[in-house]
Design an enzyme around this catalytic site. Structure first.
Site, mmCIF file in Angstrom:
data_model
loop_
_atom_site.group_PDB
_atom_site.id
_atom_site.type_symbol
_atom_site.label_atom_id
_atom_site.label_comp_id
_atom_site.label_asym_id
_atom_site.label_seq_id
_atom_site.Cartn_x
_atom_site.Cartn_y
_atom_site.Cartn_z
ATOM 1 N N ARG A 221 -9.810 -0.883 8.092
ATOM 2 C CA ARG A 221 -8.864 -1.765 8.775
ATOM 3 C C ARG A 221 -8.313 -1.114 10.031
ATOM 4 O O ARG A 221 -7.970 -1.785 11.003
ATOM 5 C CB ARG A 221 -7.762 -2.242 7.836
ATOM 6 C CG ARG A 221 -6.801 -1.205 7.256
ATOM 7 C CD ARG A 221 -5.762 -0.722 8.236
ATOM 8 N NE ARG A 221 -4.516 -0.334 7.640
ATOM 9 C CZ ARG A 221 -3.721 0.598 8.162
ATOM 10 N NH1 ARG A 221 -4.073 1.296 9.235
ATOM 11 N NH2 ARG A 221 -2.563 0.844 7.596
ATOM 12 N N LYS B 277 0.849 -1.204 0.000
ATOM 13 C CA LYS B 277 0.000 0.000 0.000
ATOM 14 C C LYS B 277 0.878 1.245 0.000
ATOM 15 O O LYS B 277 1.781 1.364 0.824
ATOM 16 C CB LYS B 277 -0.920 0.027 1.221
ATOM 17 C CG LYS B 277 -1.862 1.242 1.232
ATOM 18 C CD LYS B 277 -2.795 1.230 2.424
ATOM 19 C CE LYS B 277 -2.101 1.675 3.700
ATOM 20 N NZ LYS B 277 -3.035 1.830 4.829
ATOM 21 N N GLY C 264 -3.948 7.965 16.130
ATOM 22 C CA GLY C 264 -3.591 9.016 15.192
ATOM 23 C C GLY C 264 -2.110 9.211 14.923
ATOM 24 O O GLY C 264 -1.739 9.775 13.896
ATOM 25 N N ALA C 265 -1.245 8.771 15.830
ATOM 26 C CA ALA C 265 0.189 9.077 15.696
ATOM 27 C C ALA C 265 0.858 8.120 14.713
ATOM 28 O O ALA C 265 1.472 7.131 15.089
ATOM 29 C CB ALA C 265 0.882 9.009 17.051
ATOM 30 N N ASP C 266 0.727 8.450 13.422
ATOM 31 C CA ASP C 266 1.303 7.592 12.391
ATOM 32 C C ASP C 266 2.567 8.189 11.776
ATOM 33 O O ASP C 266 3.025 7.747 10.732
ATOM 34 C CB ASP C 266 0.271 7.289 11.299
ATOM 35 C CG ASP C 266 -0.264 8.544 10.626
ATOM 36 O OD1 ASP C 266 0.154 9.656 11.015
ATOM 37 O OD2 ASP C 266 -1.102 8.420 9.721
ATOM 38 N N VAL D 275 -11.319 19.400 17.943
ATOM 39 C CA VAL D 275 -10.857 20.792 18.055
ATOM 40 C C VAL D 275 -11.800 21.721 17.315
ATOM 41 O O VAL D 275 -11.851 22.925 17.601
ATOM 42 C CB VAL D 275 -9.422 20.951 17.506
ATOM 43 C CG1 VAL D 275 -8.425 20.246 18.413
ATOM 44 C CG2 VAL D 275 -9.305 20.446 16.072
#
Length: 329
Positions: free
Chosen positions: A118, A74, A227-229, A168
């Site tokens: 996923r 991917k 979220g921390a990719d 936010v």
């Protein structure tokens, strides 16, 4: 010598994927992928990550075997400001599915929907093993598309009744509450109070500074930091990694780009302090939740085995249903 005819490549759009992949099926496929990885039946997935000023590109690759044998790669672009500044999706990309026995290019699949589903599926698999079975109160931080998928996925594995929605952008939280009015959903601005009431906390934001504070988390909570990719993003207090059960999707990956890597950098965690990878928990090689009072953290950076499991399922469903367009290079 037998001469074989080269197969055509199947092109599947986001609309095709939406028609073929359900949340329930994706959870099952991703769980199967983690179990196969934990059982040592698959090689370790790989990651290449590149960044520009406004976004990044991840290339994730895995081998998948479920009777058939696939190479799956991917390439995903992630640009968080796209929706507001360019009218484009945050996530754009393609999944390349090849026959691992011949190298033939079997399919090109739009990655947006598979990535979304996923990611939620991985959280659901983790929650099934790490959250209290009676968890009814959920805080979701980040009320975009991924927040919606996270909610839908968790509803398949936990008896969620009350949801606190935080963003936010208060208008996004209000829309989220309106769109999920079959549940008791509250758009909130005081995140500390919501977290202190919650059994489960999900973070799926592009935040670069943590906003889930250790002191607000009550014992027994399950936290999924989604979220921390990349190495610049951070959502949860690094102090949460002290003395709580920490499970990761990939230890090597989380040490580079997850919330874990911030905790390690600040001296609150180490590779040795991580309880297990999720694959080992699903395979029964490491324990899941040990008690009602245990706080458990799932650091989710997204690994290629999730993409591979979902993409193979979509491809095989498309083959049976005659969905998609075929072409030859």
């Amino acid at each position: 010598m037998t001469v074989s005819t080269k197969r055509e490549t199947l092109l599947l759009s986001a609309r095709d994927v939406t028609a073929l992949l359900t949340v329930s099926d994706c959870i099952s496929a991703v769980e199967h992928g983690f179990r196969a990885l934990g059982d040592g039946k698959l090689p370790r997935p790989e990651l290449l990550s590149l960044h520009s000023e406004l976004g990044g590109l991840h290339v994730k690759a895995a081998v998948w075997m479920n009777g058939s044998h696939y190479f799956v790669t991917k390439a995903n672009a992630n640009f968080p400001s796209n929706p507001k500044t360019n009218g484009l999706p945050t996530i754009q990309g393609v999944i390349i599915l090849c026959d691992a026995n011949t190298g033939e290019l079997l399919a090109l699949i739009d990655s947006i929907e598979i990535t979304a589903l996923r990611t939620g599926a991985a959280t659901a698999v983790a929650a099934r093993n790490l959250a209290r079975t009676g968890s009814r109160v959920l805080t979701i931080c980040g009320c975009g598309r991924q927040g919606q998928i996270q909610l839908e996925s968790l509803l398949h594995v936990l008896p969620i009744e009350t949801v606190y929605a935080y963003d936010v952008d208060p208008a996004a939280a209000q829309r989220f509450a309106s769109e999920n009015n079959t549940l008791d959903v509250h758009a909130i601005q005081d995140i500390s109070e919501a977290i202190s009431k919650s059994d489960v906390v999900i973070t799926c934001t592009p935040a670069r500074k943590f906003f889930v504070r250790s002191r607000d988390v009550r014992p027994g909570t399950f936290i999924a930091a989604v979220g921390a990719d990349n190495e610049h993003k951070q959502e949860i207090d690094p102090r949460l990694f002290v003395k709580n059960k920490v499970v990761v999707d990939s230890l090597a990956q989380c040490l580079k780009i997850g919330d874990l890597h911030h905790a390690v950098a600040e001296g609150f965690a180490s590779a040795e302090s991580v309880h297990a990878e999720l694959a080992d928990v699903v395979a029964g090689k490491a324990a899941g939740r040990a008690s009602e009072e245990e706080t458990a953290i799932f650091d989710s950076t997204g690994i290629a085995i999730e993409d591979a499991a979902a993409a193979a399922l979509v491809y095989e469903k498309a083959q049976r249903a005659g969905v998609g367009r075929r072409f030859s290079f």
